[in-house]
Enzyme design. Structure first.
Site, mmCIF file in Angstrom:
data_model
loop_
_atom_site.group_PDB
_atom_site.id
_atom_site.type_symbol
_atom_site.label_atom_id
_atom_site.label_comp_id
_atom_site.label_asym_id
_atom_site.label_seq_id
_atom_site.Cartn_x
_atom_site.Cartn_y
_atom_site.Cartn_z
ATOM 1 N N GLU A 128 -36.707 -14.903 -65.475
ATOM 2 C CA GLU A 128 -37.887 -15.341 -66.206
ATOM 3 C C GLU A 128 -38.157 -16.842 -66.104
ATOM 4 O O GLU A 128 -39.292 -17.265 -65.956
ATOM 5 C CB GLU A 128 -37.788 -14.947 -67.685
ATOM 6 C CG GLU A 128 -37.851 -13.447 -67.937
ATOM 7 C CD GLU A 128 -39.231 -12.844 -67.691
ATOM 8 O OE1 GLU A 128 -40.179 -13.595 -67.408
ATOM 9 O OE2 GLU A 128 -39.343 -11.612 -67.784
ATOM 10 N N SER A 155 -46.213 -17.327 -64.291
ATOM 11 C CA SER A 155 -47.357 -16.625 -64.873
ATOM 12 C C SER A 155 -47.992 -17.408 -66.016
ATOM 13 O O SER A 155 -48.928 -16.928 -66.659
ATOM 14 C CB SER A 155 -46.937 -15.233 -65.368
ATOM 15 O OG SER A 155 -45.952 -15.330 -66.389
ATOM 16 N N HIS A 181 -48.391 -10.587 -66.133
ATOM 17 C CA HIS A 181 -47.056 -11.185 -66.140
ATOM 18 C C HIS A 181 -46.104 -10.380 -65.275
ATOM 19 O O HIS A 181 -45.387 -10.936 -64.426
ATOM 20 C CB HIS A 181 -46.501 -11.263 -67.555
ATOM 21 C CG HIS A 181 -45.041 -11.610 -67.579
ATOM 22 N ND1 HIS A 181 -44.584 -12.907 -67.501
ATOM 23 C CD2 HIS A 181 -43.934 -10.821 -67.642
ATOM 24 C CE1 HIS A 181 -43.255 -12.906 -67.507
ATOM 25 N NE2 HIS A 181 -42.843 -11.654 -67.591
ATOM 26 N N HIS A 211 -43.383 -11.249 -61.334
ATOM 27 C CA HIS A 211 -42.127 -10.664 -60.861
ATOM 28 C C HIS A 211 -42.165 -10.073 -59.453
ATOM 29 O O HIS A 211 -41.192 -10.196 -58.699
ATOM 30 C CB HIS A 211 -41.685 -9.556 -61.821
ATOM 31 C CG HIS A 211 -41.150 -10.039 -63.124
ATOM 32 N ND1 HIS A 211 -39.882 -10.578 -63.261
ATOM 33 C CD2 HIS A 211 -41.696 -10.065 -64.360
ATOM 34 C CE1 HIS A 211 -39.684 -10.907 -64.524
ATOM 35 N NE2 HIS A 211 -40.764 -10.621 -65.212
#
Length: 248
Positions: free
Chosen positions: A175, A194, A130, A135
Site C-alpha cells: 500500500e 491512487s 484504488h 494495485h
C-alpha cells in the site's frame, strides 16, 4: 436476469459466490461512473509519470489502462500471459482468510463499484479505482507478482495470531511502499499512487520519515489509516520483498 444498478451494489454481498467474488457487469457503469474514472485516471496517470517506479509505468502501458472503466475479463486476457495473475470482482472488503486465499492462487480481488465525485480525494474504503489503478499494474512485474503470491501463502500459514503483523507488512509495502531507483526515489504502493495528496507527500515532503526497508521492523510499526502517512519504508530492489522476516 434482473441486475441491480451499480450504484446499489456498493457493499452488496447478496449475490456473491462462496469465495466472495461477484460478476463485474462492466456494461452497467453509468456515464457518471465513467466520468469519475476518467477524471481519476487522467490525474493519477500524470502524477505516476512523475513519481512512480518504471515497473508500475510499464504495467499501465501493458494493460492499456485508459479513459473507460476496464472490463476485468479483457484485462485478464492481457495479465495472465504475463505473470499468471488474474483479477476477480468483489463487492467490497472481504475477510482476511478469503483475501489471502485469492492471493495465494494468483487472484487479486478488485471492488466492482467506483467512488462518487464527492469522494475523489478521500474514500474510507477501497473502490474499483484504488484496487485497479493502484494495485493491478505491478502484477505485471514478475518479481512483485511472486511477492504477492508468497505473501498470501505466508499469511495462510501464519495463523490468526500474526494478523496484525502481516497487516503492517502489507501496509508498508503493497500500500505505501517507496523504492530507490536510478531516477531517484519513486513510489510503488497502491495507497500512494491512487492518491494525489499522498504521492506528493511521500516523495517530496521534508517532514516524513523514510526508513530503509526491513520486514521485521515494518511488521512492528503502527500505522494510521485516515491521514497522510508520517513514515514510509524504502526498498533498494523489489527482490528485498522476498526476504522472509524474522519470526519475532
Amino acid at each position: 436476469m434482473n441486475i441491480a444498478p451499480l450504484e446499489n451494489l456498493r457493499g452488496d454481498y447478496a449475490g456473491m459466490a462462496p469465495d466472495w467474488t461477484v460478476p463485474q457487469h462492466a456494461d452497467l457503469y453509468s456515464a457518471e461512473d465513467q466520468a469519475v474514472w476518467r477524471t481519476l485516471v487522467e490525474r493519477q496517470t500524470a502524477l505516476a509519470h512523475r513519481y512512480a517506479c518504471d515497473e508500475f509505468l510499464r504495467g499501465l502501458s501493458s494493460l492499456g489502462i485508459g479513459d473507460t472503466i476496464p472490463d476485468f475479463e479483457a484485462i485478464n486476457a492481457r495479465l495472465m500471459p504475463l505473470t499468471g495473475w488474474r483479477i476477480a470482482g468483489v463487492p467490497g472488503l472481504i475477510p482476511d482468510a478469503a483475501f489471502y486465499d485469492h492471493l495465494a492462487h494468483r487472484r487479486f480481488p478488485v471492488t466492482v463499484w467506483i467512488r462518487t465525485r464527492a469522494e475523489l480525494d478521500y474514500l474510507v474504503e477501497p473502490d474499483l479505482f484504488h484496487d485497479f489503478f493502484g494495485h493491478v499494474p505491478l502484477l505485471t512485474d514478475p518479481v512483485f507478482a511472486d511477492y504477492m503470491q508468497a505473501y498470501g501463502r505466508r499469511a495462510i500459514e501464519a495463523g490468526s495470531e500474526n494478523i496484525d503483523r502481516l497487516a503492517r507488512l502489507y501496509w508498508f509495502t503493497v500500500e505505501f511502499g517507496l523504492i530507490r531507483t536510478a531516477k531517484g526515489l519513486k513510489a510503488y504502493g497502491a495507497g500512494i499512487l491512487s492518491s494525489a495528496a499522498e504521492v506528493k507527500h511521500a516523495i517530496e515532503d521534508d517532514d516524513v520519515e523514510r526508513l530503509p526497508f526491513d520486514a521485521t521492523t515494518a511488521m512492528h510499526r503502527p500505522y494510521e489509516i485516515d491521514k497522510l502517512q508520517p513514515t514510509y519504508f524504502v526498498l533498494e530492489d523489489f527482490h528485498q520483498l522476498m526476504d522472509r522476516p524474522a519470526a519475532h
